[in-house]
Design an enzyme around this catalytic site. Structure first.
Site, PDB file in Angstrom:
ATOM      1  N   HIS A 292      86.079 -29.142 -81.265  1.00 18.26           N
ATOM      2  CA  HIS A 292      86.515 -30.206 -80.351  1.00 18.26           C
ATOM      3  C   HIS A 292      87.248 -31.264 -81.166  1.00 18.26           C
ATOM      4  O   HIS A 292      86.709 -31.754 -82.174  1.00 18.26           O
ATOM      5  CB  HIS A 292      85.311 -30.888 -79.688  1.00 18.26           C
TER       6      HIS A 292
ATOM      7  N   HIS B  58      84.603 -22.859 -81.536  1.00 13.04           N
ATOM      8  CA  HIS B  58      85.705 -23.787 -81.262  1.00 13.04           C
ATOM      9  C   HIS B  58      85.406 -25.150 -81.860  1.00 13.04           C
ATOM     10  O   HIS B  58      84.253 -25.544 -82.007  1.00 13.04           O
ATOM     11  CB  HIS B  58      85.952 -23.911 -79.755  1.00 13.04           C
TER      12      HIS B  58
ATOM     13  N   GLY C 160      74.302 -27.787 -78.073  1.00 12.04           N
ATOM     14  CA  GLY C 160      75.049 -28.022 -76.846  1.00 12.04           C
ATOM     15  C   GLY C 160      76.198 -27.052 -76.628  1.00 12.04           C
ATOM     16  O   GLY C 160      77.080 -27.297 -75.795  1.00 12.04           O
TER      17      GLY C 160
ATOM     18  N   ASN D   5      79.950 -27.771 -81.746  1.00 16.51           N
ATOM     19  CA  ASN D   5      78.628 -27.564 -81.151  1.00 16.51           C
ATOM     20  C   ASN D   5      78.179 -26.136 -81.443  1.00 16.51           C
ATOM     21  O   ASN D   5      78.960 -25.196 -81.255  1.00 16.51           O
ATOM     22  CB  ASN D   5      78.690 -27.796 -79.640  1.00 16.51           C
TER      23      ASN D   5
HETATM   24  P1  AMP Z   1      80.843 -26.369 -75.893  1.00 26.05           P
HETATM   25  O1  AMP Z   1      79.876 -27.036 -74.975  1.00 26.05           O
HETATM   26  O2  AMP Z   1      80.912 -26.962 -77.265  1.00 26.05           O
HETATM   27  O3  AMP Z   1      80.624 -24.860 -75.938  1.00 26.05           O
HETATM   28  O4  AMP Z   1      82.280 -26.630 -75.304  1.00 26.05           O
HETATM   29  C1  AMP Z   1      82.852 -25.867 -74.305  1.00 26.05           C
HETATM   30  C2  AMP Z   1      83.961 -26.690 -73.749  1.00 26.05           C
HETATM   31  O5  AMP Z   1      84.816 -25.835 -72.999  1.00 26.05           O
HETATM   32  C3  AMP Z   1      83.498 -27.793 -72.781  1.00 26.05           C
HETATM   33  O6  AMP Z   1      83.911 -29.068 -73.280  1.00 26.05           O
HETATM   34  C4  AMP Z   1      84.187 -27.434 -71.460  1.00 26.05           C
HETATM   35  O7  AMP Z   1      84.621 -28.570 -70.746  1.00 26.05           O
HETATM   36  C5  AMP Z   1      85.335 -26.571 -71.937  1.00 26.05           C
HETATM   37  N1  AMP Z   1      85.856 -25.619 -70.962  1.00 26.05           N
HETATM   38  C6  AMP Z   1      85.144 -24.772 -70.187  1.00 26.05           C
HETATM   39  N2  AMP Z   1      85.976 -24.014 -69.443  1.00 26.05           N
HETATM   40  C7  AMP Z   1      87.238 -24.388 -69.769  1.00 26.05           C
HETATM   41  C8  AMP Z   1      88.544 -23.972 -69.350  1.00 26.05           C
HETATM   42  N3  AMP Z   1      88.723 -23.009 -68.435  1.00 26.05           N
HETATM   43  N4  AMP Z   1      89.612 -24.597 -69.900  1.00 26.05           N
HETATM   44  C9  AMP Z   1      89.452 -25.583 -70.797  1.00 26.05           C
HETATM   45  N5  AMP Z   1      88.258 -25.996 -71.249  1.00 26.05           N
HETATM   46  C10 AMP Z   1      87.159 -25.416 -70.743  1.00 26.05           C
END
Ligand code: AMP
Ligand code: ZN
Length: 116
Positions: free
Chosen positions: A104, A102, A95, A89
């Site tokens: 997914h 990162h 999103g 993303n």
């Molecule tokens: P994005 O929306 O692509 O930036 O993804 C961020 C992701 O980080 C989301 O899927 C969240 O659920 C995940 N996330 C946020 N905080 C944490 C955390 N402390 N540990 C693991 N995942 C997290």
């Protein structure tokens, strides 16, 4: 954003707990806190890069390592042959909510592209 304020930099540093799945010299991977699939892993570079939009030519090998780490984790989890989805993303319309690049890795259920 400075790396000191970055959630994923803190996770990589061990300052915030995470469910570690994989690590190597360049990458760290952990379970997403809000999984969207039976397996939902985030693979992040140890180097802070805000987003794919900020990645540079010098990051080409690192981007490849993130992808290869995702593939390795998928094989380890046992769903590589069935298939899986990798998503990056990027910025608002993409999103992205955490501004440390990162990947997914989503697996363990089928995915279909939405119609249209
Ligand atoms: P994005 O929306 O692509 O930036 O993804 C961020 C992701 O980080 C989301 O899927 C969240 O659920 C995940 N996330 C946020 N905080 C944490 C955390 N402390 N540990 C693991 N995942 C997290
Ligand atoms: Zn960071």
């Amino acid at each position: 954003m400075s790396t000191g304020d970055c959630l994923f930099c803190k996770i990589i540093a061990g300052e915030i707990p995470s469910g570690k799945v994989y690590e190597d010299d360049d990458c760290y991977a952990f379970n997403d806190i809000s999984p969207q699939a039976p397996t939902h892993v985030l693979i992040v570079p140890r180097k802070h890069i805000d987003s794919l939009d900020k990645a540079a030519a010098e990051d080409a090998e690192l981007l490849g390592r993130l992808m290869l780490a995702a593939a390795e984790i998928a094989r380890d989890k046992g769903f590589a042959e069935d298939g899986y989805r990798v998503v990056v993303n990027t910025n608002g319309d993409g999103g992205q909510t955490v501004f440390h690049l990162h990947v997914h890795l989503l697996g363990g259920r089928p995915f279909v592209f939405p119609p249209g």
